[in-house]
Design a protein around this motif. Sequence first.
Motif, PDB file in Angstrom:
ATOM      1  N   UNK A  39       0.609  -1.193   0.032  1.00  0.00           N
ATOM      2  CA  UNK A  39      -0.076  -0.160  -0.034  1.00  0.00           C
ATOM      3  C   UNK A  39       0.879   1.314  -0.157  1.00  0.00           C
ATOM      4  N   UNK A  40       1.888   1.298  -0.710  1.00  0.00           N
ATOM      5  CA  UNK A  40       2.621   2.601  -1.011  1.00  0.00           C
ATOM      6  C   UNK A  40       2.012   3.337  -2.056  1.00  0.00           C
ATOM      7  N   UNK A  82       0.062   2.108  -5.243  1.00  0.00           N
ATOM      8  CA  UNK A  82      -1.285   2.629  -5.788  1.00  0.00           C
ATOM      9  C   UNK A  82      -1.051   3.057  -7.110  1.00  0.00           C
ATOM     10  N   UNK A  83      -0.276   3.724  -7.630  1.00  0.00           N
ATOM     11  CA  UNK A  83      -0.069   4.110  -9.153  1.00  0.00           C
ATOM     12  C   UNK A  83      -0.111   2.695 -10.127  1.00  0.00           C
ATOM     13  N   UNK A  84       0.762   1.747  -9.670  1.00  0.00           N
ATOM     14  CA  UNK A  84       0.773   0.423 -10.489  1.00  0.00           C
ATOM     15  C   UNK A  84      -0.562  -0.123 -10.562  1.00  0.00           C
ATOM     16  N   UNK A  85      -1.359  -0.228  -9.554  1.00  0.00           N
ATOM     17  CA  UNK A  85      -2.733  -0.613  -9.575  1.00  0.00           C
ATOM     18  C   UNK A  85      -3.676  -0.071 -10.383  1.00  0.00           C
ATOM     19  N   UNK A  86      -3.415   1.219 -10.742  1.00  0.00           N
ATOM     20  CA  UNK A  86      -3.990   2.142 -11.955  1.00  0.00           C
ATOM     21  C   UNK A  86      -3.564   1.859 -13.206  1.00  0.00           C
ATOM     22  N   UNK A  87      -2.192   2.139 -13.493  1.00  0.00           N
ATOM     23  CA  UNK A  87      -1.522   1.666 -14.677  1.00  0.00           C
ATOM     24  C   UNK A  87      -0.116   1.903 -14.440  1.00  0.00           C
ATOM     25  N   UNK A 141      -2.877   8.886   7.307  1.00  0.00           N
ATOM     26  CA  UNK A 141      -1.436   8.385   7.115  1.00  0.00           C
ATOM     27  C   UNK A 141      -0.246   9.585   6.989  1.00  0.00           C
ATOM     28  N   UNK A 142      -0.821  10.960   7.103  1.00  0.00           N
ATOM     29  CA  UNK A 142      -0.026  12.171   6.954  1.00  0.00           C
ATOM     30  C   UNK A 142      -0.392  12.745   8.427  1.00  0.00           C
ATOM     31  N   UNK A 162       0.426   4.445   2.540  1.00  0.00           N
ATOM     32  CA  UNK A 162      -0.961   4.740   2.792  1.00  0.00           C
ATOM     33  C   UNK A 162      -2.025   4.145   3.682  1.00  0.00           C
ATOM     34  N   UNK A 163      -2.928   4.680   4.180  1.00  0.00           N
ATOM     35  CA  UNK A 163      -3.822   4.002   5.215  1.00  0.00           C
ATOM     36  C   UNK A 163      -5.157   4.079   4.673  1.00  0.00           C
TER      37      UNK A 163
END
Length: 369
Positions: free
Chosen positions: A317-318, A322-327, A343-344, A357-358
């Motif tokens: 969940x970095x 997250x980016x790779x899961x989209x494209x 998370x921030x 990420x949380x």
Amino acid sequence: MSTYDKIKEIEAEMARTQKNKATSYHLGTLKAKLAKLKREIITPSKSGGGESVGFDVAKTGLARIGFVGFPSVGKSTLMSKMTGTFSEVGAYEFTTLTTVPGVLHYKGAKIQILDLPGIIEGAKDGKGRGKQVIAVARTCSLIFLVLDVLKPLTDKGLIESELEGFGIRLNKSPPKITFKRKERGGLNITNTVPLTHLDHDIIRAITSEYRIHSADISFRCDATVDELIDVIEGNRVYIPALYVLNKIDQISIEELDLIYRIPHAIPISAHHEWNFDELLDRMWQYLDLVRIYTKPKNQQQQIPDYSAPVVLKSNHCSIEDFCNSIHKAIIKQFSYALVWGSSVKHSPQKVGKDHILADEDVVQIVKKS
């Protein structure tokens, strides 16, 4: 003598042997022999391909949940009510004869549900179709052990024994043991905590049974004989499980209070759809999934799109995940991300691709100019 006969012979000898320090070496050797024989059962046979027809189902979705239980406990009814997929229901045993797949959409995640045929006692020893059923269970992200609430502890113990015998460890983490074979140099055994269940003689007896004479073995937990054997075998799977106690419409409130004391247990009525909300909440918790929402660039004041979250496993969940899961192409143009959520420290916060990420964070990706 067949493999099953050899297993029974060793189990009988172990039952006859008193457990004390003097017999620990012998019992350790017997357990290692037993594990080697059971490996032959766990390892799929290359011959007789017709045996598993109707059992192998292609994986779909983010996670896979298998319903395991004895016949006529309500697995098919639960499947139909949760997914809308028809799984034949009958008031007699072995209504379901093959794996019936379905899909559950929950909190934006697509989750595959498998209604498996009922297993019988002795499944791990080849009785019925238990071998195929448990082999499918090994591929699941989460197991629902569906039990009859009128006899939960009896059935629970029997099913756990069947799954354990097939290399499935429920609600357990892999033991903190590092095992590395070497060509030469003998056994190098180290431990960072005291070992109360093992000593060097027992460890050498177990490794000798596997014809391992040189290896580095490091213990970072107070391991048992069984845990060391599990690590040497290397084919164990560690799967979270929920004990779904069905038919609570047949018991009293007082009995229901007792049921809630069983660890990992969720009492339900599949027929009446009672307590499904709690079942789904616990399912989500045990699958360990998180929802990440997106916010397009230059729309900081607008509400994020909560209708279609990106669902990830919490251990992947970095920002990069997250980016790779989209494209896959997004990360190549990545500059930084703005994150709103737990998370921030402040919202929004500028973060890099390694930021973790949380659940329910909101992310806006800023590309290189």
